[in-house]
Design a protein around this motif. Structure first.
Motif, mmCIF file in Angstrom:
data_model
loop_
_atom_site.group_PDB
_atom_site.id
_atom_site.type_symbol
_atom_site.label_atom_id
_atom_site.label_comp_id
_atom_site.label_asym_id
_atom_site.label_seq_id
_atom_site.Cartn_x
_atom_site.Cartn_y
_atom_site.Cartn_z
ATOM 1 N N HIS A 67 0.837 -1.204 0.000
ATOM 2 C CA HIS A 67 0.000 0.000 0.000
ATOM 3 C C HIS A 67 0.867 1.247 0.000
ATOM 4 O O HIS A 67 2.048 1.193 0.320
ATOM 5 C CB HIS A 67 -0.918 0.014 1.230
ATOM 6 C CG HIS A 67 -0.190 -0.021 2.537
ATOM 7 N ND1 HIS A 67 0.210 -1.203 3.129
ATOM 8 C CD2 HIS A 67 0.239 0.965 3.355
ATOM 9 C CE1 HIS A 67 0.845 -0.936 4.256
ATOM 10 N NE2 HIS A 67 0.887 0.369 4.420
ATOM 11 N N ASP A 123 1.486 4.858 1.740
ATOM 12 C CA ASP A 123 1.202 5.464 3.044
ATOM 13 C C ASP A 123 1.600 6.941 2.969
ATOM 14 O O ASP A 123 2.627 7.279 2.382
ATOM 15 C CB ASP A 123 2.027 4.739 4.118
ATOM 16 C CG ASP A 123 1.454 4.967 5.508
ATOM 17 O OD1 ASP A 123 0.395 5.609 5.636
ATOM 18 O OD2 ASP A 123 2.087 4.499 6.476
ATOM 19 N N TYR A 124 0.759 7.778 3.544
ATOM 20 C CA TYR A 124 1.024 9.209 3.430
ATOM 21 C C TYR A 124 0.457 9.938 4.631
ATOM 22 O O TYR A 124 -0.355 9.397 5.381
ATOM 23 C CB TYR A 124 0.437 9.768 2.131
ATOM 24 C CG TYR A 124 -0.911 9.210 1.764
ATOM 25 C CD1 TYR A 124 -1.015 8.123 0.890
ATOM 26 C CD2 TYR A 124 -2.087 9.745 2.287
ATOM 27 C CE1 TYR A 124 -2.249 7.591 0.559
ATOM 28 C CE2 TYR A 124 -3.321 9.219 1.954
ATOM 29 C CZ TYR A 124 -3.396 8.138 1.085
ATOM 30 O OH TYR A 124 -4.621 7.611 0.763
ATOM 31 N N LYS A 180 5.317 -1.347 2.110
ATOM 32 C CA LYS A 180 4.661 -0.089 2.432
ATOM 33 C C LYS A 180 5.429 0.999 1.686
ATOM 34 O O LYS A 180 6.623 1.191 1.931
ATOM 35 C CB LYS A 180 4.715 0.159 3.938
ATOM 36 C CG LYS A 180 4.046 1.461 4.380
ATOM 37 C CD LYS A 180 4.352 1.779 5.846
ATOM 38 C CE LYS A 180 3.488 1.021 6.812
ATOM 39 N NZ LYS A 180 2.094 1.482 6.913
ATOM 40 N N GLN A 215 -2.084 4.837 -4.224
ATOM 41 C CA GLN A 215 -2.905 3.956 -3.392
ATOM 42 C C GLN A 215 -4.153 3.527 -4.171
ATOM 43 O O GLN A 215 -4.569 2.373 -4.112
ATOM 44 C CB GLN A 215 -3.285 4.672 -2.086
ATOM 45 C CG GLN A 215 -4.259 3.914 -1.201
ATOM 46 C CD GLN A 215 -3.682 2.644 -0.588
ATOM 47 O OE1 GLN A 215 -2.536 2.280 -0.835
ATOM 48 N NE2 GLN A 215 -4.491 1.963 0.197
ATOM 49 N N GLU A 216 -4.703 4.460 -4.914
ATOM 50 C CA GLU A 216 -5.886 4.139 -5.722
ATOM 51 C C GLU A 216 -5.531 3.059 -6.751
ATOM 52 O O GLU A 216 -6.300 2.123 -6.975
ATOM 53 C CB GLU A 216 -6.375 5.412 -6.421
ATOM 54 C CG GLU A 216 -7.714 5.293 -7.108
ATOM 55 C CD GLU A 216 -8.886 5.187 -6.129
ATOM 56 O OE1 GLU A 216 -8.756 5.691 -5.003
ATOM 57 O OE2 GLU A 216 -9.900 4.570 -6.499
ATOM 58 N N ASN A 225 -5.030 -0.304 -4.927
ATOM 59 C CA ASN A 225 -6.337 -0.887 -4.598
ATOM 60 C C ASN A 225 -7.017 -1.441 -5.841
ATOM 61 O O ASN A 225 -7.667 -2.479 -5.806
ATOM 62 C CB ASN A 225 -7.246 0.169 -3.946
ATOM 63 C CG ASN A 225 -6.942 0.350 -2.467
ATOM 64 O OD1 ASN A 225 -6.344 -0.513 -1.829
ATOM 65 N ND2 ASN A 225 -7.344 1.483 -1.915
ATOM 66 N N LYS A 265 -5.379 -4.726 -6.714
ATOM 67 C CA LYS A 265 -5.796 -5.781 -5.784
ATOM 68 C C LYS A 265 -7.196 -6.270 -6.148
ATOM 69 O O LYS A 265 -7.508 -7.439 -6.044
ATOM 70 C CB LYS A 265 -5.816 -5.251 -4.344
ATOM 71 C CG LYS A 265 -4.452 -5.076 -3.715
ATOM 72 C CD LYS A 265 -4.597 -4.657 -2.250
ATOM 73 C CE LYS A 265 -3.295 -4.103 -1.705
ATOM 74 N NZ LYS A 265 -3.441 -3.610 -0.332
ATOM 75 N N ASN A 311 -8.419 11.205 -7.412
ATOM 76 C CA ASN A 311 -8.842 9.823 -7.173
ATOM 77 C C ASN A 311 -9.943 9.410 -8.131
ATOM 78 O O ASN A 311 -9.929 8.323 -8.678
ATOM 79 C CB ASN A 311 -9.342 9.661 -5.725
ATOM 80 C CG ASN A 311 -8.220 9.294 -4.781
ATOM 81 O OD1 ASN A 311 -7.148 8.880 -5.206
ATOM 82 N ND2 ASN A 311 -8.462 9.450 -3.503
#
Lengths: 739, 739
Positions: free
Chosen positions: A172, A174-175, A373, A386-387, A390, A393, A521
């Motif tokens: 993922h 991380d921010y 990470k 991250q989008e 995801n 996944k 996003n």
């Protein structure tokens, strides 16, 4: 100035060598359409020489090619084909000076510690050629990048490797959730032209003017701050979380481009991760000049002056950190180079797509790929990764065979947004207030700041925004593709921009076009939902997203961003055609020197010149130029399909061989096209001759390989010598000359 | 019919008992606003009695309350407060019949195997009271559900437990990518009223009419198919993937509501998971009547007729499956009840929110919570859960203290969409084509089908859609909140719906409203991005999403969906006010019988009656009714804040005590409000009296607890007897009577 001139740049290293072979082909074909290709030298060596020409004898002087082209950008007639060049680091500059001296150029040494006025003058001249010195001069416009049809088609038929994604991947991004630039951004649009002041107000009320900024009417001005304390707390929390969750840790920044702010952020990552070491040796490190902003590598460098035993002690202290910290991602596990060694090793726009392409994994100390990470501290653009993670996944890896494409129209001109912020970025020395005050003394924006915070201002001028909106609409129309303006409604800057976009869109005929405005996003999600269905979506973005997305999507679609068509439609009406990213390939030169095999792929040049011809043809109503362009594109497609790109191995087809096939296919396309009989007649004999002599030419080109090429200059090449090396087939040369 | 009447339903079990205490309070207060509350008996017992009244003596007959209310829904004056009732299963029906017989009702037995016409008549009468028999009669409108302000405020101050989310959670929703309903959906809108035929065409060309459907003009008709082969392959792949990824496996369906299609899907999950068992014992299971659609429980049930040794062998074969399969999520790990035991145990709209609330985890065999793969085969609505899971991984768990709310306006009337599809759902017996043919013989839609496929058609009438659009706009206006129509552009049905929505929106004044149309993923994401910022968003959805979302968001926001305000604005202009979900609480009755403590919380009734008063006040311009409503809401808020809701423990405040405090606070609010002096004057003495006698009343209410209540009927209660039990405080009763 001729109205039918294309300015082709002579740059450095591999692309410069390839030019010696390729330009004569372009020139021979172009003259049939009354187009002249003029070579302009903007190599590092020529830029050094021209900087000191007033101090050199007449026969050693050189024209300032970069200045010439820079001036040309102001003309609507500008048509520049720009090849990759060296953005010189200090070691490269030293080497170039040394080489030029051996060639009889009486240049002053680089003054490491300039004291006298003369030294300072020399330093100033050299500084002008250092680093990214070419693009800021030439990129006088916004950016229009896309995967050319031939490249996209080739990638679909010959998909690059793409790692599968597990639905249970733990990787993922991380921010920070507060205390970052995103959370603190403020933005205003200037009503009128005026000069504003950036001021620091101390706790004692003292005011220090940090900078005065002349602004144009309609210019957008932003300011934002990263809290040092929150940044460090974020790193610590993220490390502890990764340790607890047993996931590898990595940091991703853009320390090269964001050359003021990101090295500081990187430094905090280093000193938080190796907290025990930096606390214990705080004094010592200060003495020996360790700079954590240069990475852990700086520690290893600087401790070399210490006694062996001390060195060993420090190295053991570093090792001890690994027991209390999560596993650190490696840049090179064989050599023990970690993610925190060198700030320029993990460049977010390249490293994140690589991770996403590799099943969301990075490399561990064991040389194997692991979930990670990915820490991207400022959340402004981190969210798009991250989008994407995801999305992978949920939907599995993207499929290069079926996926659509995401071209980009980027706001770039006149140092737009963050990329122009370096001279307005400050690491705060003491607690107080940073503020921007207008000409009437009104405070436009202000932030309470603490020692160590990173505060910056960004500018975006109105004319580039107008042009960018127009370019977005034009691209949507020409590609018949939906276009999305990426504007985050939670960003003050983007809301200022959105006002303008909504206004300027009304200046254009958008009838029948699908033009939308979405947050980042939403926009990336929308684009991804479309690409997995094979649909294309134009991203119309700001400057950083331009940079990030033109790596992300090309790397996922094509396996590389080097094959993108990159056009800079100048604000003044001209155009620059960039021939792909990927640097100037020093390793290619080395191979040529040793084995006389040049594996440089001129694909970017083929594509850029085709667009250059096309634009020139449209502008001057030159039908032949347009046909040359069309046929060149077809030839490029055929070259890809028939696998006539250069091989990496000596003895097989190289750059020169691929140029021959391009000429053959191009001539064949021109001979068989039916739009212009004159061109068909003209190129028919060449097509036949090249086809007939294919075996001979290929043999002549192959014959020279396997032994040193005999190249005498590296930075300052002798074009006559290089031409001999790069055009070894008399049969091919004669056939071309017969045109 | 009086114009100022509220019809209050007498239902079953705990809510019916509570009514005996609460209705006199409502009645006493209401009469001051010239409103009458009439009790209508729709209990299971009364529905049985009225079904056979023609066969019973005069003193045992009963009015058909449900029919009365059903007829009333056609009147614009309908104002119905509907409490939870029993949706009778067969065992419940048997028990009710038995009880009625002991009370002297000479009812026929339930004919398990009806043969004669008389038996068939009896079966038909009983069938009418079985299952979900009340809602379809009364819900003659769409649905308007929201968390009332008092409830939301209480939840913010007293947040329920919410599991943290790890960024490395591996939990996810898994669903089919093709071969499901979503992938195969077709949809048409009828130009004119006509009767269409659902036909099966065999491979031999034979045509079988499965059903004729009369359709209205403007009605949307869909058809879709789930491939049995692809469904089973999906289950197998998903199991293997879970095994490889070492993640717990679970399946989530809605076998209760989707009573035809989902048990079949569940059956496939069972027979794929326990493939070895079902293959080995295929013949035996057929003989003894194992039905996998009833879950693995059916195997354990049916093998009880077999010899011990055989039973043991089969049980061991079942155990052996667990070695080759991933760990299976448990419904009750103590009792060994797995996710595949009973189809009604894992109801997606309750189980997925529970998982999301529990850090994305479900319960394992070890009684501990683990990450899980949540298999929701049809992807139509499964995506929203994956979106929510990704959101929680990215942003952490929702925070009930700060999060906004997502009210729903749902298309429900006239059996809209899938929820009306049961009689048009077919498990395909042989390969062929399912098609729908219009009155002129034109094929409107068709699917190639294979044996075992599940094909269905769904209807959505135009009038409910018009009303739903209006309701969405009204709710957006009244709440001053953005409203999103959830319509997936990749769903043919939704595109038909979208055409209507876009048309009907023009009939309303949407000036100043924020009304959007988004796909499900976009819509839930948009709503979630807003709720974490404390912002509210109305979801305007189809029938299934109505059901799912009014569990998902309430469970995340409030910890339960039972506290939602649920209004059915009738198509004909009346209104029904439902008092929360959560069933009729048989365990509460048991406690009352044993300890004379009723822990039923009448919160839903307080909230529903307030809205009922308010709507009636608006409709009849009855100012006092509106003030009664406002003050009731304030009293409810105060009751929550002062923690005067019923305790679960005997000896502490119960349902009766909370009613007393409601009356006290309500009277106080009325006494102190300044809008209507008459009401203030009227209620002032009551407020004083109740406050003065608080200790006495609480003591009187407490005194009865701790011993059996002496309840003689369970299904068919004696209201007089129950009233005595439920109103044991003379002091309170006298104070009320003095009004």
């Amino acid at each position: 100035m001729s109205k039918q001139t294309i300015y082709y740049t002579l740059t450095d290293e591999a692309p410069a060598l390839a030019t010696a072979s390729l330009l004569p082909i372009f020139g021979a074909f172009a003259k049939e359409a009354d187009i002249e290709l003029k070579l302009t030298d903007i190599s590092l060596a020529s830029r050094i020489i021209s900087s000191f020409s007033d101090l050199l004898p007449a026969d050693k002087q050189a024209e300032d090619g970069l200045k010439f082209l820079g001036d040309l950008t102001a003309s609507p007639e500008a048509n520049i084909v720009k090849l990759p060049n060296i953005s010189a680091s200090l070691p490269q500059l030293y080497a170039a000076i040394k080489e030029l001296k051996t060639q009889g150029y009486d240049l002053p040494d680089y003054p490491e510690n300039a004291q006298t006025d003369a030294e300072k003058d020399v330093l100033a001249r050299y500084s002008k050629v250092l680093g990214s010195a070419v693009n800021p001069v030439l990129r006088q416009g916004n950016s229009d990048r896309r995967a050319p049809a031939a490249v996209k088609g080739f990638a679909r038929k010959n998909p690059h490797s793409m790692g599968k994604w597990s639905k249970t991947s733990t990787s993922h991004a991380d921010y920070m959730r507060d205390g970052d630039f995103y959370s603190s951004e403020q933005s205003v649009t200037m009503d009128s032209a005026q000069t504003v002041k950036i001021e620091f107000v101390g706790k004692d009320g003292s005011v220090e003017v940090k900078k005065t900024l002349p602004l144009l009417a309609g210019e957008i001005l932003d300011s934002m701050n990263i809290s040092c304390a929150k940044l460090r707390a974020f790193f610590e929390a993220s490390l502890q979380e990764a340790k607890k969750d047993n996931i590898m840790w990595s940091v991703h920044l853009k320390a090269t481009m964001m050359k003021v702010s990101h090295p500081i952020v990187f430094g905090h990552a280093v000193t938080v991760f190796y907290k025990d070491v930096f606390e214990k040796y705080s004094e010592l490190f200060k003495e020996i000049g360790v700079n954590p902003n240069n990475g852990l590598g700086s520690v290893y460098d600087k401790i070399q002056t210490l006694p062996e035993a001390k060195q060993e002690e420090i190295k053991q202290a570093i090792q001890a950190c690994y027991d209390t910290r999560p596993e650190l991602a490696m840049v090179d596990s064989d050599k023990g180079i970690t993610n925190l060694h060198v700030p320029s090793d993990v460049i977010v726009d390249a490293s994140m797509p690589a991770m996403i392409r590799n099943s969301g994994k990075m490399w561990g100390r064991d040389g194997k790929a692991h979930d990670a990470k990915a820490v991207i501290p400022d959340s402004t653009y981190a969210r798009i990764y991250q989008e994407t993670i995801n999305f992978c996944k949920t939907n599995g890896a993207f499929d290069p065979v079926t996926m659509g494409t995401v071209p980009n129209v980027g706001l770039m001109a006149q140092k737009a947004e963050e990329y122009g912020s370096h001279d307005k970025t400050f690491e705060i020395a003491a607690a107080g207030t940073m503020r921007i005050v207008d000409a009437n003394g009104n405070v436009l924006m202000q932030h309470a700041v603490e020692k160590g915070d990173i505060w910056r201002a960004c500018q975006t001028k109105d004319a580039p925004i107008r042009d960018w909106v127009k370019l977005g609409v034009t691209r949507a129309r020409q590609s018949d593709t939906p276009a999305v303006f990426w504007l985050d409604e939670n960003r003050p800057h983007d809301n200022q921009l959105r006002n303008k976009v909504e206004t300027y869109l009304k200046d254009h005929d958008t009838n029948g076009l699908d033009i939308r405005i979405m947050s980042y996003n939403e926009a990336i999600r929308f684009s991804m939902e479309r690409i997995i269905r094979g649909e294309d979506t134009i991203s119309v973005t700001g400057n950083i997203l331009r940079d990030y997305l033109t790596d992300l999507f090309p790397i996922l679609e094509l396996g590389t961003s080097a094959k993108m068509l990159s056009i800079v439609p100048m604000l003044e009406g001209g155009g620059m055609y960039e021939t792909g990213a990927g640097g100037s390939a020093p390793k290619h030169v080395q191979q040529l020197m040793e084995e006389n095999h040049l594996r440089w792929d001129s694909l970017g040049e083929f594509l850029a010149v085709a667009v250059s011809f096309e634009e020139l043809g449209i502008k001057h109503n030159n039908e032949k130029a347009i046909i040359l362009a069309k046929c060149l594109d077809k030839a490029t497609g055929k070259l890809l399909d028939t696998n006539k790109s250069p091989s990496r191995k000596s003895g097989e087809i190289d750059n020169r061989g691929s140029h021959f096939y391009l000429a053959l296919y191009w001539a064949q396309e021109l001979a068989t096209q039916t739009e212009n009989a004159e061109l068909a007649t003209k190129f028919s004999p060449l097509a036949k001759a090249l086809a007939a002599k294919e075996t001979t030419i290929v043999a002549e080109l192959a014959a020279v390989q396997g032994k040193p090429a005999g190249l005498s200059g590296y930075y300052h090449i002798n074009l006559e010598e290089v031409t001999k090396i790069m055009r070894p087939s008399d049969t091919f040369n004669q056939a071309l000359a017969s045109l």
